[in-house]
Design a protein around this motif. Structure first.
Motif, PDB file in Angstrom:
ATOM      1  N   VAL A   1      -5.084   9.589   7.078  1.00  0.00           N
ATOM      2  CA  VAL A   1      -5.339   9.209   8.436  1.00  0.00           C
ATOM      3  C   VAL A   1      -6.331   8.001   8.562  1.00  0.00           C
ATOM      4  CG1 VAL A   1      -5.917  10.254  10.772  1.00  0.00           C
ATOM      5  CG2 VAL A   1      -5.020  11.755   8.935  1.00  0.00           C
ATOM      6  N   HIS A   2      -5.797   7.316   9.504  1.00  0.00           N
ATOM      7  CA  HIS A   2      -6.868   6.017   9.919  1.00  0.00           C
ATOM      8  C   HIS A   2      -6.656   5.908  11.313  1.00  0.00           C
ATOM      9  CE1 HIS A   2      -8.020   1.449   9.664  1.00  0.00           C
ATOM     10  NE2 HIS A   2      -8.950   2.377   9.927  1.00  0.00           N
TER      11      HIS A   2
ATOM     12  N   SER B   1      -7.943   3.288  13.667  1.00  0.00           N
ATOM     13  CA  SER B   1      -8.492   1.970  13.772  1.00  0.00           C
ATOM     14  C   SER B   1      -8.877   1.636  15.221  1.00  0.00           C
ATOM     15  CB  SER B   1      -7.678   1.150  13.402  1.00  0.00           C
ATOM     16  OG  SER B   1      -6.224   0.926  14.127  1.00  0.00           O
ATOM     17  N   ALA B   2      -9.212   0.585  15.598  1.00  0.00           N
ATOM     18  CA  ALA B   2      -9.721   0.154  16.849  1.00  0.00           C
ATOM     19  C   ALA B   2      -8.510  -0.070  17.876  1.00  0.00           C
ATOM     20  CB  ALA B   2     -10.279  -1.586  16.850  1.00  0.00           C
ATOM     21  N   ASP B   3      -7.174  -0.278  17.427  1.00  0.00           N
ATOM     22  CA  ASP B   3      -6.115  -0.150  18.100  1.00  0.00           C
ATOM     23  C   ASP B   3      -5.102   0.778  18.062  1.00  0.00           C
ATOM     24  OD1 ASP B   3      -5.430  -0.686  15.657  1.00  0.00           O
ATOM     25  OD2 ASP B   3      -3.888  -2.434  15.768  1.00  0.00           O
ATOM     26  N   GLY B   4      -5.766   1.954  17.589  1.00  0.00           N
ATOM     27  CA  GLY B   4      -5.024   3.144  17.491  1.00  0.00           C
ATOM     28  C   GLY B   4      -4.923   4.041  16.235  1.00  0.00           C
ATOM     29  N   LEU B   5      -4.545   5.245  16.289  1.00  0.00           N
ATOM     30  CA  LEU B   5      -4.479   6.475  15.401  1.00  0.00           C
ATOM     31  C   LEU B   5      -3.152   6.363  14.590  1.00  0.00           C
ATOM     32  CD1 LEU B   5      -6.389   9.433  14.982  1.00  0.00           C
ATOM     33  CD2 LEU B   5      -3.807   9.517  14.360  1.00  0.00           C
ATOM     34  N   THR B   6      -3.170   6.244  13.298  1.00  0.00           N
ATOM     35  CA  THR B   6      -2.082   6.272  12.381  1.00  0.00           C
ATOM     36  C   THR B   6      -2.182   7.483  11.208  1.00  0.00           C
ATOM     37  OG1 THR B   6      -2.665   4.391  11.042  1.00  0.00           O
ATOM     38  CG2 THR B   6      -0.955   3.991  12.811  1.00  0.00           C
TER      39      THR B   6
ATOM     40  N   ASP C   1     -17.349  11.731   8.072  1.00  0.00           N
ATOM     41  CA  ASP C   1     -16.697  11.566   9.362  1.00  0.00           C
ATOM     42  C   ASP C   1     -16.053  10.033   9.703  1.00  0.00           C
ATOM     43  OD1 ASP C   1     -17.616  14.265   9.698  1.00  0.00           O
ATOM     44  OD2 ASP C   1     -19.699  13.611  10.041  1.00  0.00           O
ATOM     45  N   GLY C   2     -15.924   9.240   8.772  1.00  0.00           N
ATOM     46  CA  GLY C   2     -15.294   7.693   9.138  1.00  0.00           C
ATOM     47  C   GLY C   2     -14.149   7.841   9.523  1.00  0.00           C
ATOM     48  N   PRO C   3     -13.701   6.611   9.643  1.00  0.00           N
ATOM     49  CA  PRO C   3     -12.392   6.513  10.499  1.00  0.00           C
ATOM     50  C   PRO C   3     -11.141   6.727   9.420  1.00  0.00           C
ATOM     51  CG  PRO C   3     -13.455   4.309   9.907  1.00  0.00           C
ATOM     52  CD  PRO C   3     -14.387   5.340   9.548  1.00  0.00           C
ATOM     53  N   LEU C   4     -11.645   6.486   8.068  1.00  0.00           N
ATOM     54  CA  LEU C   4     -10.376   6.664   7.280  1.00  0.00           C
ATOM     55  C   LEU C   4     -10.633   8.076   6.300  1.00  0.00           C
ATOM     56  CD1 LEU C   4      -7.750   5.306   5.494  1.00  0.00           C
ATOM     57  CD2 LEU C   4      -9.409   4.208   3.984  1.00  0.00           C
ATOM     58  N   TRP C   5      -9.568   9.123   6.384  1.00  0.00           N
ATOM     59  CA  TRP C   5      -9.860  10.174   5.850  1.00  0.00           C
ATOM     60  C   TRP C   5      -8.670  10.855   5.360  1.00  0.00           C
ATOM     61  CZ3 TRP C   5      -8.003  14.212   9.243  1.00  0.00           C
ATOM     62  CH2 TRP C   5      -7.928  13.864  10.657  1.00  0.00           C
ATOM     63  N   LEU C   6      -8.952  11.969   4.569  1.00  0.00           N
ATOM     64  CA  LEU C   6      -7.999  12.835   3.999  1.00  0.00           C
ATOM     65  C   LEU C   6      -7.660  14.016   4.784  1.00  0.00           C
ATOM     66  CD1 LEU C   6      -8.618  12.653   0.130  1.00  0.00           C
ATOM     67  CD2 LEU C   6      -6.872  11.403   1.224  1.00  0.00           C
TER      68      LEU C   6
END
Length: 211
Positions: free
Chosen positions: A30-31, A33-38, A151-156
């Motif tokens: 999961v990421h 980012s500033a322009d949305g979640l993917t 707790d960052g923006p890129l996670w498992l």
């Protein structure tokens, strides 16, 4: 911008590279980012173990590969061929240079955003291969060293569906230690990358080859 997929803790991750590469199949990346979640379901990985001549960590730590030597669960992102990024996760204890490459995802959340980034409407090819995966998920060197269990923006994240049989084969696109069976993937998934000929080399838990 919140995903309903639960985050995995570091305690849940295996602490050996090969085990981690296999275990990640069926989990979620999961990421936000500033322009949305993917997000995407992990369907293909490759292990790069300690002492592996094909690994970036083979000759020891450098400024570029330092993240491979962090405690297991940290992102290692590198730029390759002057054209795209690739995402790995550190796989062992602090000071041990080893990692797992994310090779392919089955897209889940933010599909339209991924398609915009990749400039394609093809769902199957969105994250099929490490360069496409990184582009679709907006992963670059700014994320290098990030704790993917924090707790960052890129996670498992945990699995969202039952995992199918896991196949094994040699790795793709390397010249050193190319005989080693260190690639893992969900058998039958259309989102898996790589040439069809590798399917004839596939092993499974009942017919393992030495690594």
């Amino acid at each position: 911008m919140i995903s309903s997929i639960p985050r995995l803790s570091r305690a849940e991750l295996p602490v050996t590279t090969v085990e981690l590469a296999r275990w990640l199949i069926g989990k979620t990346l999961v990421h936000g980012s500033a322009d949305g979640l993917t997000s995407g379901r992990i369907v293909e990985t490759e292990a790069y173990v300690e002492g592996d001549a094909s690994s970036h960590a083979f000759r020891g730590p450098t400024q570029r590969n330092r993240s491979m030597f962090l405690r297991h669960g940290h992102a290692y992102v590198y730029f390759i061929y002057g054209s795209w990024y690739a995402l790995n996760i550190s796989a062992e204890a602090v000071g041990v240079g080893a990692g797992v490459l994310f090779r392919a995802l089955e897209p889940l959340e933010g599909v339209a955003l991924m398609q915009e980034r990749r400039r394609t409407s093809s769902l199957v090819d969105l994250c099929r291969g490490p360069g496409r995966l990184a582009t679709a998920m907006a992963i670059d060197r700014q994320l290098d060293g990030l704790d993917m269990c924090g707790d960052g923006p890129l996670w498992l994240g945990g699995p969202v569906s039952v995992v199918g049989p896991i196949g094994e084969s040699v790795r793709i696109g390397i010249s050193k230690e190319a005989h080693r069976v260190l690639r893992f993937f969900e058998r039958g998934s259309p989102f898996v990358s790589g040439p069809k000929r590798l399917l004839s080399q596939v092993t499974d838990e009942g017919n393992k080859q030495p690594v």
